[in-house]
Design an enzyme around this catalytic site. Structure first.
Site, short mmCIF file in Angstrom:
data_model
loop_
_atom_site.label_atom_id
_atom_site.label_comp_id
_atom_site.label_asym_id
_atom_site.label_seq_id
_atom_site.Cartn_x
_atom_site.Cartn_y
_atom_site.Cartn_z
N TYR A 1 -45.68 -14.83 31.27
CA TYR A 1 -45.02 -14.49 30.01
C TYR A 1 -44.14 -13.25 30.20
O TYR A 1 -44.28 -12.51 31.16
CB TYR A 1 -46.01 -14.33 28.87
CG TYR A 1 -46.89 -13.09 28.85
CD1 TYR A 1 -46.42 -11.87 28.35
CD2 TYR A 1 -48.23 -13.15 29.25
CE1 TYR A 1 -47.24 -10.75 28.29
CE2 TYR A 1 -49.06 -12.03 29.19
CZ TYR A 1 -48.55 -10.84 28.71
OH TYR A 1 -49.36 -9.73 28.65
N GLN B 1 -52.85 -16.47 31.93
CA GLN B 1 -51.52 -16.15 31.43
C GLN B 1 -51.33 -14.64 31.51
O GLN B 1 -52.08 -13.88 30.90
CB GLN B 1 -51.35 -16.63 29.99
CG GLN B 1 -49.96 -16.36 29.45
CD GLN B 1 -49.69 -16.93 28.06
OE1 GLN B 1 -48.95 -16.34 27.28
NE2 GLN B 1 -50.31 -18.07 27.74
N GLY C 1 -39.02 -17.69 25.11
CA GLY C 1 -38.92 -17.74 23.66
C GLY C 1 -37.53 -18.19 23.23
O GLY C 1 -36.54 -18.01 23.95
N ALA C 2 -37.46 -18.77 22.04
CA ALA C 2 -36.17 -19.19 21.47
C ALA C 2 -36.27 -19.10 19.96
O ALA C 2 -37.23 -19.57 19.36
CB ALA C 2 -35.83 -20.61 21.89
N ARG C 3 -35.25 -18.49 19.34
CA ARG C 3 -35.26 -18.33 17.89
C ARG C 3 -34.30 -19.28 17.20
O ARG C 3 -34.19 -19.30 15.98
CB ARG C 3 -34.95 -16.88 17.53
CG ARG C 3 -35.93 -15.93 18.20
CD ARG C 3 -35.74 -14.49 17.78
NE ARG C 3 -36.18 -14.26 16.42
CZ ARG C 3 -36.47 -13.06 15.92
NH1 ARG C 3 -36.38 -12.01 16.69
NH2 ARG C 3 -36.83 -12.91 14.68
N LYS D 1 -27.91 -8.61 26.92
CA LYS D 1 -27.22 -8.46 25.63
C LYS D 1 -27.54 -7.13 24.94
O LYS D 1 -26.76 -6.67 24.10
CB LYS D 1 -27.54 -9.62 24.70
CG LYS D 1 -28.99 -9.78 24.31
CD LYS D 1 -29.16 -11.05 23.48
CE LYS D 1 -30.60 -11.29 23.08
NZ LYS D 1 -30.77 -12.54 22.29
N TYR E 1 -49.57 -14.74 16.27
CA TYR E 1 -48.12 -14.78 16.13
C TYR E 1 -47.75 -15.14 14.69
O TYR E 1 -47.82 -16.29 14.28
CB TYR E 1 -47.50 -15.79 17.09
CG TYR E 1 -47.79 -15.54 18.56
CD1 TYR E 1 -48.24 -14.29 19.00
CD2 TYR E 1 -47.62 -16.54 19.50
CE1 TYR E 1 -48.49 -14.07 20.34
CE2 TYR E 1 -47.88 -16.32 20.85
CZ TYR E 1 -48.33 -15.10 21.26
OH TYR E 1 -48.59 -14.86 22.59
#
Length: 328
Positions: free
Chosen positions: A220, A192, A294-296, A231, A57
């Protein structure tokens, strides 16, 4: 927040776990460092104690930012999950399974699945350095490598457990036969795998095995990389180098849009957003131990954590499942 025991280990993980793929930037149209670190802090402040990352990543960037973010935190209160087995720097000398060509600043980097004992030990030392820690709570092979015997890979993780460098061993993307083979050498904590409202294939054979063997499932892509937030059916546009431009093409988008419209009515009635409804449903499915989200930025991180602040009744779950069943 709810905390769940992972398989046969002593690890207690947050049901919503911070998924750190997107903050790495590569394949996601870049990232903002401050926003990424803020999202980690916001997650922890709202009860998310578990962070899942991987060397791939951001080609190490995700792990580095996590290491930096955790310097102000109590390490013993946070569980770090990382991986090994995707090699992009040529150190495998052409060994392993070729996976794909990754983009790195408009350059193509060949990525290989490679899980030899030597490579695992090397990668763990690099991850420990980037994460600024002396142990990893859960180490996972990122993708199966057909060129390395599963026994060799599992023996390497068993050695790392004995050395105290990892607390538990897991796998990612293993099918039933691979899981059974691995279990001959080591007692696995988890597998996972991809799982969502749009992708429930593991319910047929993998879940029955993991439930019987007391192996945790780490889900995941529960929101299908943002598609199930709704969105992307409005004015939100993806950057040209965002892998989701192609990823979303596997779905019947009209059917997904209809599903989102149906679920939105329930989300509105419960005064939650669609992403929270999707995450909460996922945490309630049989055999699912924890769910990656996930979070940005901090706002997204807080929203994800609050997915555990409400429950779904049997009638509401039936309504959701009926809506999902219409997807072909």
């Amino acid at each position: 927040m709810e905390y769940r025991k992972l398989g046969n280990t002593e690890l207690e993980l947050s049901a919503i776990t911070y998924g750190a793929f997107a903050i790495g930037g590569n394949m996601w149209g870049g990232n903002e460092k401050k926003d990424s670190i803020d999202s980690i802090h916001a997650s922890i402040d709202n009860g998310v104690t578990t962070i899942d990352t991987a060397p791939f990543y951001g080609f190490g960037l995700s792990e580095e930012m996590i290491g930096e973010a955790l310097q102000s935190q109590n390490r013993s209160k946070v569980q770090l999950l990382t991986k090994f087995g995707l090699v992009w720097d040529g150190s495998n000398k052409g060994k392993g399974d070729f996976f794909f060509d990754a983009d790195d600043n408009e350059k193509k980097l060949p990525v290989y699945k490679f899980a030899s004992k030597e490579n695992i030990i090397k990668e763990v030392e690099e991850s420990l350095k980037r994460l600024k820690t002396d142990y990893i709570d859960l180490l996972q092979i990122h993708w199966p490598d057909s060129t390395t015997p599963i026994q060799e890979t599992m023996e390497a993780m068993d050695l790392l457990i004995k050395q105290g460098k990892i607390r538990a061993a897991g796998v990612c993307n293993y099918d039933v036969s691979q899981l059974k083979e691995a279990q001959k050498t080591i007692s696995l904590a988890s597998n996972q795998v991809s799982y969502s409202m749009l992708n429930r294939k593991i319910e047929a054979d993998l879940i029955p095995l993991t439930v019987a063997e007391n192996i945790g499932i780490i889900a995941y892509s529960p929101m299908e990389r943002g598609l199930l937030t709704g969105k992307y059916f409005t004015d939100t546009k993806l950057k040209e180098n965002d892998h989701r431009n192609g990823y979303f093409g596997q779905f019947d988008l009209q059917q997904v849009k209809t599903l989102i419209e149906e679920l939105s009515s329930l989300a509105h009635a419960k005064e939650v957003n669609l992403a929270q409804l999707v995450l909460r449903w996922t945490t309630l499915q049989k055999g699912i131990t924890i769910v990656l989200a996930g979070a940005r930025n901090a706002e997204q991180a807080i929203s994800n954590a609050k997915a555990m602040d409400f429950d779904l009744t049997a009638l509401e779950l039936d309504f959701i499942n009926q809506a999902i069943s219409k997807i072909k």
